[in-house]
Enzyme design. Sequence first.
Site, short mmCIF file in Angstrom:
data_model
loop_
_atom_site.label_atom_id
_atom_site.label_comp_id
_atom_site.label_asym_id
_atom_site.label_seq_id
_atom_site.Cartn_x
_atom_site.Cartn_y
_atom_site.Cartn_z
CG ASP A 264 -9.92 8.75 6.78
OD1 ASP A 264 -11.03 8.77 6.43
OD2 ASP A 264 -8.84 8.09 7.17
N GLY B 43 0.57 -1.23 -0.24
CA GLY B 43 -0.57 -0.44 -0.20
C GLY B 43 1.17 1.14 -0.23
CG MET B 44 2.91 5.38 -1.75
SD MET B 44 4.44 4.49 -1.10
CE MET B 44 5.10 6.08 -1.93
N GLY B 45 -0.15 5.23 0.44
CA GLY B 45 -0.74 6.56 0.84
C GLY B 45 0.41 8.41 0.69
CB SER B 46 -0.89 11.70 1.23
OG SER B 46 -2.06 11.36 2.82
CG PHE B 47 0.54 11.21 6.31
CD1 PHE B 47 0.73 12.44 6.19
CD2 PHE B 47 -0.40 11.25 5.45
CE1 PHE B 47 0.25 13.49 7.12
CE2 PHE B 47 -2.06 12.63 5.85
CZ PHE B 47 -0.94 13.46 6.13
N GLY B 48 2.65 7.71 3.37
CA GLY B 48 3.24 6.63 4.13
C GLY B 48 3.75 5.54 2.93
CG LEU B 49 6.14 2.46 0.88
CD1 LEU B 49 5.39 1.45 -0.43
CD2 LEU B 49 7.72 1.61 0.66
#
Length: 378
Positions: free
Chosen positions: A141, A27-33
């Site tokens: 969230d 997974g990859m998001g705006s705050f990290g991997l």
Amino acid sequence: MAEFVRAEVLGTKFEYTTRYVNPQPIGMGSFGLVCSAFDQITQQPVALKKIMKPFDSSSLAKRTYREIRLLKYLRHENLICMRDIFISPLEDIYIATELLGTDLGRLLSIKPLDSKFSQYFIYQILRGLKYIHSANVIHRDLKPTNILINENCDLKICDFGLARLQEPQMTGYVATRYYRAQEIMLTWQRYGVQVDVWSAGCILAEMLRRKPLFPGKDHVHQFHLITNILGNPPDAVIEKITSKNTVNFVKSLPSREPRDLSTVVPKDTDFDAIDLLKKMLVIDPDTRISAQDALRYPYLAPYHDPTDEPVASGPFDWSFDSADFPKETWKIMIYSEVLDYLNVDNPADPAPFDPSTPFDPSALEREFSEFLSDSGQI
């Protein structure tokens, strides 16, 4: 001092201690991997989350500090559990948690859920929310991709980066739009744990109807979708709106009567499921059901056990959250929290459901394992 290994994952430097091997991106998001990896000490697979550049700004550092503090404090079998934390030579932060096979969002995108799985999953979501809310914490969230599930039907809520104290003044832009409570969209300055119950209601509706209930394209469209089904907000709700422009917008809407929620779910949906949904998707949060009360509803009777639905030992300490420190101060505080975690004997993961309780999940687990296998998830 721990030894580190450096790898390139999705074009990102991934530094981890030699305790872990074989990192694979999940997974990859705006705050990290996030990568899966194998923990050579516990001999268990884990999820390794890299928080990138946590000390670049005071806001990022504060968010990271908040998430670490919450993960250390909140320990419940329906919440993701931190197993390790370390800071790499490049000063990125890595958090290891248990690894679950999939998330609810991925499952819902593949094939419809059987009603018995929907029932068990919403029970576990509400069970986790009861605990979170008892600690005076709002998740803010909650959405299907933040609901992790394994092949045994175990469900865990994750991602506490946006979690907040229930307090008089709250900022408004949180939660993925589809699951965002209307009091957030109506720019209330005060909202509470009820926003999570709304999100859980949207998730229950999505599990039952096999598609999102309020798939808004933007803020205004989202609100129109809500009023098309639930009717216009009552005066008691409008009176709490602080923005004159928002009040004018709400009052300009055509008059709409609430629809029976049985019309937005399949015809064979359990009556008790619809009844609970009605209580969770109440526009006025002051009359919306709580997570604790929802657990007592007939729909969840097969799983409800008041002796096995714990609450937190006390409210979470939010005294730091009003602070406006420079990033250097937050950095020192984060290092202190990491060292504190590593220097104490941390409790074991919360125990799984006690098989001596009235509900025996073994048959459901077998069926769900077959469901995942058929879906290509295991």
